[in-house]
Write a protein that holds these residues in place. Structure first.
Motif, PDB file in Angstrom:
ATOM      1  N   LYS B 138       0.792  -1.223   0.000  1.00 15.33           N
ATOM      2  CA  LYS B 138       0.000   0.000   0.000  1.00 15.33           C
ATOM      3  C   LYS B 138       0.827   1.276   0.000  1.00 15.33           C
ATOM      4  O   LYS B 138       1.816   1.377   0.717  1.00 15.33           O
ATOM      5  N   ILE B 139       0.365   2.258  -0.750  1.00 12.55           N
ATOM      6  CA  ILE B 139       0.948   3.592  -0.659  1.00 12.55           C
ATOM      7  C   ILE B 139      -0.193   4.546  -0.355  1.00 12.55           C
ATOM      8  O   ILE B 139      -1.037   4.820  -1.196  1.00 12.55           O
ATOM      9  N   GLY B 140      -0.233   5.003   0.891  1.00 11.48           N
ATOM     10  CA  GLY B 140      -1.298   5.918   1.285  1.00 11.48           C
ATOM     11  C   GLY B 140      -0.765   6.951   2.233  1.00 11.48           C
ATOM     12  O   GLY B 140       0.439   7.026   2.492  1.00 11.48           O
ATOM     13  N   LYS B 141      -1.657   7.750   2.777  1.00 12.70           N
ATOM     14  CA  LYS B 141      -1.273   8.825   3.689  1.00 12.70           C
ATOM     15  C   LYS B 141      -0.457   8.269   4.856  1.00 12.70           C
ATOM     16  O   LYS B 141      -0.791   7.241   5.433  1.00 12.70           O
ATOM     17  N   ASP B 142       0.604   8.995   5.184  1.00 15.04           N
ATOM     18  CA  ASP B 142       1.512   8.646   6.289  1.00 15.04           C
ATOM     19  C   ASP B 142       2.404   7.432   6.029  1.00 15.04           C
ATOM     20  O   ASP B 142       3.121   7.003   6.937  1.00 15.04           O
ATOM     21  N   VAL B 143       2.366   6.888   4.822  1.00 10.15           N
ATOM     22  CA  VAL B 143       3.257   5.773   4.493  1.00 10.15           C
ATOM     23  C   VAL B 143       4.624   6.328   4.117  1.00 10.15           C
ATOM     24  O   VAL B 143       4.724   7.347   3.426  1.00 10.15           O
ATOM     25  N   THR B 144       5.682   5.646   4.576  1.00  8.47           N
ATOM     26  CA  THR B 144       7.039   6.044   4.197  1.00  8.47           C
ATOM     27  C   THR B 144       7.413   5.338   2.912  1.00  8.47           C
ATOM     28  O   THR B 144       7.214   4.128   2.784  1.00  8.47           O
ATOM     29  N   VAL B 145       7.931   6.100   1.979  1.00  2.00           N
ATOM     30  CA  VAL B 145       8.286   5.539   0.675  1.00  2.00           C
ATOM     31  C   VAL B 145       9.731   5.856   0.340  1.00  2.00           C
ATOM     32  O   VAL B 145      10.192   6.982   0.543  1.00  2.00           O
ATOM     33  N   ARG B 146      10.451   4.882  -0.164  1.00  2.00           N
ATOM     34  CA  ARG B 146      11.824   5.111  -0.626  1.00  2.00           C
ATOM     35  C   ARG B 146      11.748   5.327  -2.133  1.00  2.00           C
ATOM     36  O   ARG B 146      11.215   4.481  -2.857  1.00  2.00           O
ATOM     37  N   PHE B 147      12.276   6.444  -2.600  1.00  2.00           N
ATOM     38  CA  PHE B 147      12.132   6.808  -4.017  1.00  2.00           C
ATOM     39  C   PHE B 147      13.453   7.323  -4.572  1.00  2.00           C
ATOM     40  O   PHE B 147      14.399   7.590  -3.830  1.00  2.00           O
ATOM     41  N   MET B 148      13.460   7.478  -5.902  1.00  2.00           N
ATOM     42  CA  MET B 148      14.615   8.109  -6.541  1.00  2.00           C
ATOM     43  C   MET B 148      14.153   9.428  -7.138  1.00  2.00           C
ATOM     44  O   MET B 148      13.066   9.517  -7.724  1.00  2.00           O
ATOM     45  N   VAL B 149      14.978  10.455  -6.989  1.00  2.00           N
ATOM     46  CA  VAL B 149      14.646  11.765  -7.551  1.00  2.00           C
ATOM     47  C   VAL B 149      14.980  11.737  -9.034  1.00  2.00           C
ATOM     48  O   VAL B 149      16.112  11.440  -9.405  1.00  2.00           O
ATOM     49  N   ILE B 150      13.993  12.031  -9.872  1.00  2.00           N
ATOM     50  CA  ILE B 150      14.289  12.041 -11.304  1.00  2.00           C
ATOM     51  C   ILE B 150      14.417  13.453 -11.862  1.00  2.00           C
ATOM     52  O   ILE B 150      14.961  13.645 -12.935  1.00  2.00           O
ATOM     53  N   GLY B 151      13.942  14.435 -11.111  1.00  2.00           N
ATOM     54  CA  GLY B 151      14.109  15.804 -11.570  1.00  2.00           C
ATOM     55  C   GLY B 151      13.711  16.784 -10.500  1.00  2.00           C
ATOM     56  O   GLY B 151      12.865  16.478  -9.651  1.00  2.00           O
ATOM     57  N   THR B 152      14.346  17.955 -10.506  1.00  2.00           N
ATOM     58  CA  THR B 152      13.959  18.999  -9.559  1.00  2.00           C
ATOM     59  C   THR B 152      13.819  20.318 -10.299  1.00  2.00           C
ATOM     60  O   THR B 152      14.415  20.522 -11.355  1.00  2.00           O
ATOM     61  N   LYS B 153      13.015  21.211  -9.713  1.00  2.00           N
ATOM     62  CA  LYS B 153      12.809  22.527 -10.325  1.00  2.00           C
ATOM     63  C   LYS B 153      12.790  23.560  -9.223  1.00  2.00           C
ATOM     64  O   LYS B 153      12.133  23.390  -8.203  1.00  2.00           O
ATOM     65  N   TRP B 154      13.543  24.640  -9.428  1.00  2.00           N
ATOM     66  CA  TRP B 154      13.577  25.718  -8.453  1.00  2.00           C
ATOM     67  C   TRP B 154      12.497  26.738  -8.803  1.00  2.00           C
ATOM     68  O   TRP B 154      12.418  27.203  -9.934  1.00  2.00           O
ATOM     69  N   LEU B 155      11.659  27.049  -7.832  1.00  2.00           N
ATOM     70  CA  LEU B 155      10.611  28.045  -8.047  1.00  2.00           C
ATOM     71  C   LEU B 155      11.062  29.339  -7.384  1.00  2.00           C
ATOM     72  O   LEU B 155      11.065  29.460  -6.147  1.00  2.00           O
ATOM     73  N   GLU B 156      11.490  30.279  -8.211  1.00  2.00           N
ATOM     74  CA  GLU B 156      12.103  31.506  -7.705  1.00  2.00           C
ATOM     75  C   GLU B 156      11.186  32.302  -6.790  1.00  2.00           C
ATOM     76  O   GLU B 156      11.591  32.733  -5.709  1.00  2.00           O
ATOM     77  N   GLU B 157       9.938  32.491  -7.203  1.00  2.00           N
ATOM     78  CA  GLU B 157       9.037  33.329  -6.410  1.00  2.00           C
ATOM     79  C   GLU B 157       8.699  32.747  -5.055  1.00  2.00           C
ATOM     80  O   GLU B 157       8.698  33.439  -4.050  1.00  2.00           O
ATOM     81  N   GLU B 158       8.411  31.457  -5.051  1.00  2.00           N
ATOM     82  CA  GLU B 158       8.038  30.815  -3.792  1.00  2.00           C
ATOM     83  C   GLU B 158       9.256  30.440  -2.963  1.00  2.00           C
ATOM     84  O   GLU B 158       9.143  30.043  -1.814  1.00  2.00           O
ATOM     85  N   ARG B 159      10.452  30.537  -3.567  1.00  2.00           N
ATOM     86  CA  ARG B 159      11.692  30.129  -2.930  1.00  2.00           C
ATOM     87  C   ARG B 159      11.576  28.697  -2.409  1.00  2.00           C
ATOM     88  O   ARG B 159      11.793  28.412  -1.236  1.00  2.00           O
ATOM     89  N   GLU B 160      11.216  27.794  -3.306  1.00  2.00           N
ATOM     90  CA  GLU B 160      11.186  26.385  -2.920  1.00  2.00           C
ATOM     91  C   GLU B 160      11.391  25.518  -4.161  1.00  2.00           C
ATOM     92  O   GLU B 160      11.444  26.028  -5.273  1.00  2.00           O
ATOM     93  N   PHE B 161      11.533  24.218  -3.902  1.00  2.21           N
ATOM     94  CA  PHE B 161      11.765  23.282  -4.993  1.00  2.21           C
ATOM     95  C   PHE B 161      10.548  22.401  -5.226  1.00  2.21           C
ATOM     96  O   PHE B 161       9.795  22.091  -4.309  1.00  2.21           O
ATOM     97  N   GLN B 162      10.419  21.983  -6.475  1.00  3.49           N
ATOM     98  CA  GLN B 162       9.462  20.939  -6.822  1.00  3.49           C
ATOM     99  C   GLN B 162      10.325  19.766  -7.210  1.00  3.49           C
ATOM    100  O   GLN B 162      11.389  19.958  -7.803  1.00  3.49           O
TER     101      GLN B 162
END
Lengths: 169, 176
Positions: B138-162
């Motif tokens: 199961k993958i649901g709320k509060d479940v811990t998942v091990r994943f691989m990052v395939i891409g990131t994006k910097w959002l300048e205005e919000e000062r955070e990453f996607q």
């Protein structure tokens, strides 16, 4: 987010840490050449980060928990005095630290440092705690590449040494 | 990945706060630094700014001509958090939608695992929707998942990453 008010104790602790002249090089603006796309699986993370010091979650946990405790002593509402980033970081590392005891944390770094690993690789292993050689290679594929591939025997020994720490924590 | 960084910032002390001498001035500089650090939140290169750990040096102040403020070059060490493409990490699910789930990982909140990146899992609607595979994982709320990052994006205005992440790979998926 409420603008954080810095407690006297937090300031004092920083004053105490004030020592002149550290010769670590200052990180410049990152620039990766056009062709080299970032890929941590192959340890292509930019020269700056290859040389940067990475911290395992358990190491960060000790540092952030200590800071938070200091704030708790000085204030009724310590959460109001830290940024959201601090709070979320603390929550995360507390949950995802395999080792809690400071001696155990030191031992983990010490053991992993004996193998020819990049800082980044060392920390991923210390964070994810693979149990088998196959898992270790899946978590950190770069340990099998880059011309100084770790052989399976070495990886096995490393995992065995690590598992010993957990038992005696 | 958490990084230990050393940074050199200019801290500006306004003319009013300059009456203080010695220790009081240092305290003003540190307070200012900590405020600036917290407000900065994150940068594209270093990631999220978690904490200042040590103050390494405070240089000589330079007076700014028009305002009378003084600028102090400060070197300090701190901890930041950055998601690297290709990195494998653990995160916690907090929102389950038809086409994927959102996870929290460190200070990053906009970590998205699309249904296309968890091929064996199918969406199961309901009051507590989940993704389920044929082995009843199961993958649901509060479940811990091990994943691989395939891409990131910097959002300048919000000062955070996607970040976009995937479960396609050995030893990835929900962990208990």
């Amino acid at each position: 987010m409420v603008h954080p008010v810095q407690s006297a104790l937090q300031i004092s602790s920083l004053l105490l840490s004030f020592s002149l002249g550290n010769c670590l090089c200052l990180p410049r603006v990152l620039s990766m050449s056009g062709e080299e796309e970032e890929n941590a699986a192959e340890l292509k993370i930019g020269d700056e980060f290859l040389k940067a010091k990475c911290l395992m979650n358990c190491e960060v946990s000790l540092i952030l928990e200590h800071k938070y405790e200091q704030l708790q002593q000085m204030s009724d509402d310590p959460l109001n005095q830290v940024s959201q980033v601090f709070e979320k970081s603390l929550q995360y590392v507390k949950r995802f630290s395999r080792y809690k005891n400071p001696d155990a944390v030191r031992q983990v770094r010490e053991i992993l440092s004996r193998y020819q690993l990049a800082e980044f690789e060392l920390c991923v292993l210390g964070n994810l705690c693979p149990e088998t050689v196959e898992e270790a290679i899946a978590m950190v594929p770069s340990i099998k590449k880059r011309g100084r591939a770790l052989d399976d025997e070495a990886i096995e020994k490393m995992l065995n040494d690590l598992s010993l720490i957990k038992r005696f924590e | 990945m958490f990084l230990k960084v050393q940074l050199s910032w200019n801290v500006i002390i306004s003319a009013e706060d300059l009456d203080a001498k010695g220790l009081m001035l240092q305290r003003s500089i540190i307070t200012r630094l900590l405020d600036d650090f917290a407000c900065k939140k994150a940068t594209k290169d270093l990631g999220y700014f978690s904490a200042v750990t040590t103050l390494d040096s405070i240089g000589e102040g330079k007076v700014r001509q028009h305002s009378g403020d003084v600028l102090f070059p400060v070197v300090f060490s701190g901890i930041t958090f950055k998601l690297f493409q290709g990195e494998i990490l653990d995160g916690v699910v907090y929102n389950v939608l038809k086409h994927g789930v959102f996870l929290r990982c460190g200070p990053a909140e906009k970590v998205y695992l699309s249904n296309q990146m968890m091929v064996d899992y199918k969406y199961v609607p309901g009051e507590n929707p989940i993704f389920l595979n044929n082995k009843l994982s199961k993958i649901g709320k509060d479940v811990t998942v091990r994943f691989m990052v395939i891409g990131t994006k910097w959002l300048e205005e919000e000062r955070e990453f996607q970040a976009l992440v995937s479960l396609e790979g050995d030893s990835l998926g929900p962990i208990s």
